[in-house]
Design a protein around this motif. Structure first.
Motif, mmCIF file in Angstrom:
data_model
loop_
_atom_site.group_PDB
_atom_site.id
_atom_site.type_symbol
_atom_site.label_atom_id
_atom_site.label_comp_id
_atom_site.label_asym_id
_atom_site.label_seq_id
_atom_site.Cartn_x
_atom_site.Cartn_y
_atom_site.Cartn_z
ATOM 1 N N UNK A 1 7.238 1.659 -1.548
ATOM 2 C CA UNK A 1 6.169 2.356 -0.840
ATOM 3 C C UNK A 1 5.302 1.303 -0.162
ATOM 4 N N UNK A 2 5.060 1.486 1.135
ATOM 5 C CA UNK A 2 4.255 0.554 1.920
ATOM 6 C C UNK A 2 3.037 1.258 2.503
ATOM 7 N N UNK A 3 2.002 0.459 2.756
ATOM 8 C CA UNK A 3 0.807 0.947 3.449
ATOM 9 C C UNK A 3 0.519 -0.030 4.585
ATOM 10 N N UNK A 4 0.079 0.503 5.703
ATOM 11 C CA UNK A 4 -0.244 -0.302 6.881
ATOM 12 C C UNK A 4 -1.552 0.255 7.433
ATOM 13 N N UNK A 5 -2.547 -0.610 7.657
ATOM 14 C CA UNK A 5 -3.837 -0.124 8.123
ATOM 15 C C UNK A 5 -4.175 -0.664 9.509
ATOM 16 N N UNK A 6 -4.874 0.139 10.264
ATOM 17 C CA UNK A 6 -5.296 -0.282 11.602
ATOM 18 C C UNK A 6 -6.290 -1.436 11.508
ATOM 19 N N UNK A 7 -7.082 -1.450 10.464
ATOM 20 C CA UNK A 7 -8.086 -2.494 10.278
ATOM 21 C C UNK A 7 -7.430 -3.859 10.051
ATOM 22 N N UNK A 8 -6.312 -3.880 9.316
ATOM 23 C CA UNK A 8 -5.590 -5.122 9.021
ATOM 24 C C UNK A 8 -4.150 -5.001 9.516
ATOM 25 N N UNK A 9 -3.988 -4.909 10.815
ATOM 26 C CA UNK A 9 -2.665 -4.707 11.416
ATOM 27 C C UNK A 9 -1.684 -5.819 11.096
ATOM 28 N N UNK A 10 -2.183 -7.000 10.795
ATOM 29 C CA UNK A 10 -1.308 -8.154 10.541
ATOM 30 C C UNK A 10 -0.593 -8.082 9.200
ATOM 31 N N UNK A 11 -0.999 -7.172 8.334
ATOM 32 C CA UNK A 11 -0.492 -7.163 6.968
ATOM 33 C C UNK A 11 0.182 -5.845 6.615
ATOM 34 N N UNK A 12 1.092 -5.942 5.663
ATOM 35 C CA UNK A 12 1.674 -4.751 5.057
ATOM 36 C C UNK A 12 1.330 -4.816 3.575
ATOM 37 N N UNK A 13 1.038 -3.667 3.012
ATOM 38 C CA UNK A 13 0.686 -3.549 1.609
ATOM 39 C C UNK A 13 1.854 -2.874 0.905
ATOM 40 N N UNK A 14 2.462 -3.553 -0.045
ATOM 41 C CA UNK A 14 3.603 -3.004 -0.790
ATOM 42 C C UNK A 14 3.122 -2.620 -2.186
ATOM 43 N N UNK A 15 3.432 -1.385 -2.581
ATOM 44 C CA UNK A 15 2.977 -0.913 -3.885
ATOM 45 C C UNK A 15 3.534 -1.820 -4.970
ATOM 46 N N UNK A 16 2.638 -2.279 -5.821
ATOM 47 C CA UNK A 16 2.980 -3.221 -6.875
ATOM 48 C C UNK A 16 2.984 -2.490 -8.206
ATOM 49 N N UNK A 17 4.081 -2.618 -8.934
ATOM 50 C CA UNK A 17 4.223 -1.986 -10.242
ATOM 51 C C UNK A 17 3.981 -3.036 -11.313
ATOM 52 N N UNK A 18 3.190 -2.709 -12.274
ATOM 53 C CA UNK A 18 2.909 -3.655 -13.346
ATOM 54 C C UNK A 18 1.459 -4.078 -13.329
ATOM 55 N N UNK A 19 1.153 -5.008 -14.187
ATOM 56 C CA UNK A 19 -0.207 -5.516 -14.308
ATOM 57 C C UNK A 19 -0.430 -6.660 -13.322
ATOM 58 N N UNK A 20 -1.612 -6.689 -12.731
ATOM 59 C CA UNK A 20 -1.974 -7.803 -11.856
ATOM 60 C C UNK A 20 -2.163 -9.023 -12.749
ATOM 61 N N UNK A 21 -1.502 -10.134 -12.406
ATOM 62 C CA UNK A 21 -1.625 -11.329 -13.249
ATOM 63 C C UNK A 21 -3.075 -11.820 -13.354
ATOM 64 N N UNK A 22 -3.455 -12.258 -14.534
ATOM 65 C CA UNK A 22 -4.813 -12.785 -14.752
ATOM 66 C C UNK A 22 -4.996 -14.092 -13.982
ATOM 67 N N UNK A 23 -3.976 -14.939 -13.999
ATOM 68 C CA UNK A 23 -3.979 -16.197 -13.251
ATOM 69 C C UNK A 23 -3.336 -15.901 -11.898
ATOM 70 N N UNK A 24 -4.145 -15.670 -10.887
ATOM 71 C CA UNK A 24 -3.614 -15.293 -9.576
ATOM 72 C C UNK A 24 -2.994 -16.484 -8.860
ATOM 73 N N UNK A 25 -1.869 -16.219 -8.224
ATOM 74 C CA UNK A 25 -1.169 -17.208 -7.402
ATOM 75 C C UNK A 25 -1.877 -17.252 -6.051
ATOM 76 N N UNK A 26 -2.130 -18.426 -5.533
ATOM 77 C CA UNK A 26 -2.826 -18.569 -4.245
ATOM 78 C C UNK A 26 -2.022 -17.976 -3.094
ATOM 79 N N UNK A 27 -0.716 -17.819 -3.269
ATOM 80 C CA UNK A 27 0.146 -17.305 -2.216
ATOM 81 C C UNK A 27 0.251 -15.777 -2.221
ATOM 82 N N UNK A 28 -0.191 -15.136 -3.291
ATOM 83 C CA UNK A 28 -0.038 -13.681 -3.421
ATOM 84 C C UNK A 28 -1.414 -13.037 -3.581
ATOM 85 N N UNK A 29 -1.702 -12.058 -2.725
ATOM 86 C CA UNK A 29 -2.968 -11.328 -2.807
ATOM 87 C C UNK A 29 -2.691 -9.887 -3.219
ATOM 88 N N UNK A 30 -3.616 -9.295 -3.916
ATOM 89 C CA UNK A 30 -3.494 -7.920 -4.376
ATOM 90 C C UNK A 30 -4.709 -7.119 -3.925
#
Length: 139
Positions: A56-85
């Motif tokens: 499942x993807x989301x695409x917004x007019x406000x942030x046209x440069x990005x696609x949002x892919x539905x993420x299953x699971x827990x967001x990691x406590x130690x966030x990777x600088x390359x991955x945004x949620x």
């Protein structure tokens, strides 16, 4: 169009698109009959959701440069600088819960469900800005 409703976020329209030939969504192999169709959910000409058999993807007019892919699971406590949620908004939860009901009514059992997911993983798809003169459409 299979459904239309007014919400506090604007008019939400649900569409079925079949026979996908979208260059933005190319699969290397078709695994089942649902791989060539999707559900598009359009919210007030500013947000698109695309439901596929594999995600499942989301695409917004406000942030046209990005696609949002539905993420299953827990967001990691130690966030990777390359991955945004991005946590799901009230609009996301409303739209995705209704999409599960539509998938049930269509008997599209092989499609991804939101299953209470809590976030989207953000991927930049246009590193140099959204192409000029390109229409904002579902990704």
């Amino acid at each position: 169009m299979i459904k239309r409703e007014k919400t506090e976020f604007g008019t939400v329209k649900y569409y079925v698109q079949t026979d996908l030939k979208d260059e933005n969504y190319v699969q290397t192999e078709l695994n089942n009959e649902n791989d060539n169709k999707r559900i598009i959910i359009k919210v007030a000409d500013s947000v698109f959701y695309s439901l596929y058999s594999d995600g499942i993807n989301k695409h917004t007019k406000k942030n046209k440069n990005s696609v949002y892919r539905l993420f299953y699971g827990e967001i990691p406590k130690e966030l990777d600088a390359q991955i945004a949620y991005q946590k799901l908004s009230e609009l996301d939860s409303l739209v995705l819960s209704k999409s599960d009901k539509i998938l049930d009514s269509l008997k599209w059992n092989d499609f991804k469900r939101w299953n209470g997911a809590k976030a989207f993983e953000i991927e930049v798809i246009y590193y140099h800005g959204f192409p000029k003169n390109e229409k904002f459409e579902p990704y």
